[in-house]
Design an enzyme around this catalytic site. Structure first.
Site, PDB file in Angstrom:
ATOM      1  N   SER A   1       1.054  -1.122   0.097  1.00  0.00           N
ATOM      2  CA  SER A   1       0.221   0.005   0.059  1.00  0.00           C
ATOM      3  C   SER A   1       0.186   1.346  -0.167  1.00  0.00           C
ATOM      4  O   SER A   1       2.263   0.927   0.320  1.00  0.00           O
ATOM      5  CB  SER A   1      -1.110  -0.149   1.333  1.00  0.00           C
ATOM      6  OG  SER A   1      -1.740   0.336   1.086  1.00  0.00           O
TER       7      SER A   1
ATOM      8  N   TYR B   1      -2.340   0.457  10.323  1.00  0.00           N
ATOM      9  CA  TYR B   1      -2.422  -0.816   9.698  1.00  0.00           C
ATOM     10  C   TYR B   1      -1.230  -0.417   7.927  1.00  0.00           C
ATOM     11  O   TYR B   1      -0.247  -0.999   8.113  1.00  0.00           O
ATOM     12  CB  TYR B   1      -3.973   0.076   8.484  1.00  0.00           C
ATOM     13  CG  TYR B   1      -4.113  -0.406   7.099  1.00  0.00           C
ATOM     14  CD1 TYR B   1      -4.327  -1.741   6.251  1.00  0.00           C
ATOM     15  CD2 TYR B   1      -3.375   0.609   5.982  1.00  0.00           C
ATOM     16  CE1 TYR B   1      -4.215  -1.675   5.476  1.00  0.00           C
ATOM     17  CE2 TYR B   1      -2.916   0.375   4.802  1.00  0.00           C
ATOM     18  CZ  TYR B   1      -3.487  -1.380   4.183  1.00  0.00           C
ATOM     19  OH  TYR B   1      -3.749  -1.165   3.132  1.00  0.00           O
TER      20      TYR B   1
ATOM     21  N   LYS C   1       2.065  -2.373   7.176  1.00  0.00           N
ATOM     22  CA  LYS C   1       2.420  -2.628   6.010  1.00  0.00           C
ATOM     23  C   LYS C   1       3.925  -2.385   5.972  1.00  0.00           C
ATOM     24  O   LYS C   1       4.217  -3.114   4.459  1.00  0.00           O
ATOM     25  CB  LYS C   1       1.957  -1.146   5.010  1.00  0.00           C
ATOM     26  CG  LYS C   1       0.237  -1.777   4.269  1.00  0.00           C
ATOM     27  CD  LYS C   1       0.073  -3.118   4.165  1.00  0.00           C
ATOM     28  CE  LYS C   1      -1.123  -3.895   3.885  1.00  0.00           C
ATOM     29  NZ  LYS C   1      -1.530  -5.045   2.511  1.00  0.00           N
TER      30      LYS C   1
ATOM     31  N   THR D   1     -11.589  -0.035  -3.600  1.00  0.00           N
ATOM     32  CA  THR D   1     -12.485  -1.665  -3.218  1.00  0.00           C
ATOM     33  C   THR D   1     -13.306  -1.303  -1.752  1.00  0.00           C
ATOM     34  O   THR D   1     -13.788  -0.062  -1.328  1.00  0.00           O
ATOM     35  CB  THR D   1     -11.875  -2.081  -2.364  1.00  0.00           C
ATOM     36  OG1 THR D   1     -10.625  -1.447  -1.564  1.00  0.00           O
ATOM     37  CG2 THR D   1     -10.275  -2.567  -3.812  1.00  0.00           C
TER      38      THR D   1
END
Length: 241
Positions: free
Chosen positions: A145, A158, A162, A191
């Protein structure tokens, strides 16, 4: 965990089953994962891994692929799935979870859940499949990402996961020179995860402002077509708008 109708995949079996290389894709039931599966279907025998869902079953039926019921937070399930695969040409780590929140808005469970899937699950599956990947001189692709290159506001755990996944990919590349290892860093992509993030930000979700999952999938397919004398370590792709 018993996997019905799934035999041991090996180079010896390929003349009977398919002449195409085999690719295992995690998080294949929707979004980027299902788009990658569609992009690779013409050239690969597909093993589509994900939590049991109508989406995973539908994608598998549509592409004539084998569905592997896999919760990456379940170590026993990971080992069971890996035991069915004796040789693997491509492993695409796409599965991931996101719990939006700034540091003070999170609790330790948010961090544990996020790291269990995004980091520990990917590590466990890679380790379990390493013998199969070595036999095939395989290619491991990590769907990371933009948050794995620069911390995103409101995405504390998050982003941290990553960054950790990026480090694992780099370590794998250094320690397993027989494998090719590529990290793909998509920008914001249309998404369900993106929809949730936009809602957290208080905005209005407009898919046209983001990358299409099919665009990310095309990048992955292109990476896998790299001739043997090339080795793509990283790809960064961002929305053009």
């Amino acid at each position: 965990m018993r996997l019905p109708a799934l035999s041991r995949w090996s180079a010896r079996d390929r003349p009977k089953l398919a002449v195409m290389p085999t690719a295992l894709i995690t998080g294949a039931g929707r979004g980027i994962g299902s788009a990658i599966a569609a992009a690779l279907a013409p050239t690969h025998t597909l093993l589509l891994a994900g939590r049991p869902s109508p989406g995973l079953d539908a994608v598998s039926r549509r592409l004539g692929a084998t569905a592997l019921r896999l919760d990456l937070a379940d170590a026993a399930a990971t080992q069971a799935v890996a035991a069915t695969v004796s040789e693997l040409d491509v492993l695409v780590h796409n599965a991931g979870v996101s719990r939006p929140g700034r540091v003070a808005e999170t609790d330790i469970n948010d961090w544990r859940v996020t790291f269990d899937v995004n980091v520990f699950g990917a590590v466990a599956l890679t380790l379990a499949l390493l013998p199969a990947l070595r036999r095939a001189h395989g290619h491991v692709v990590f769907i990371n990402s933009g948050s794995g290159r620069r911390v995103s506001p409101g995405m504390a755990c998050y982003s941290a996961s990553k960054f950790a996944l990026r480090a694992f990919a780099d370590a794998l590349r250094d320690d397993e020179p027989a494998l090719r290892v590529t990290t793909v860093y998509p920008g914001r992509t249309a998404t369900d995860m993106q929809r949730e993030l936009v809602a957290y930000e208080g905005g209005e979700y407009e898919p046209g402002k983001f990358l299409r999952p099919e665009t990310v999938a095309a990048v992955v397919a292109g990476v896998l077509k790299t001739p043997p004398d090339g080795d793509i370590h990283e790809v960064v792709v961002r929305p053009a708008v």
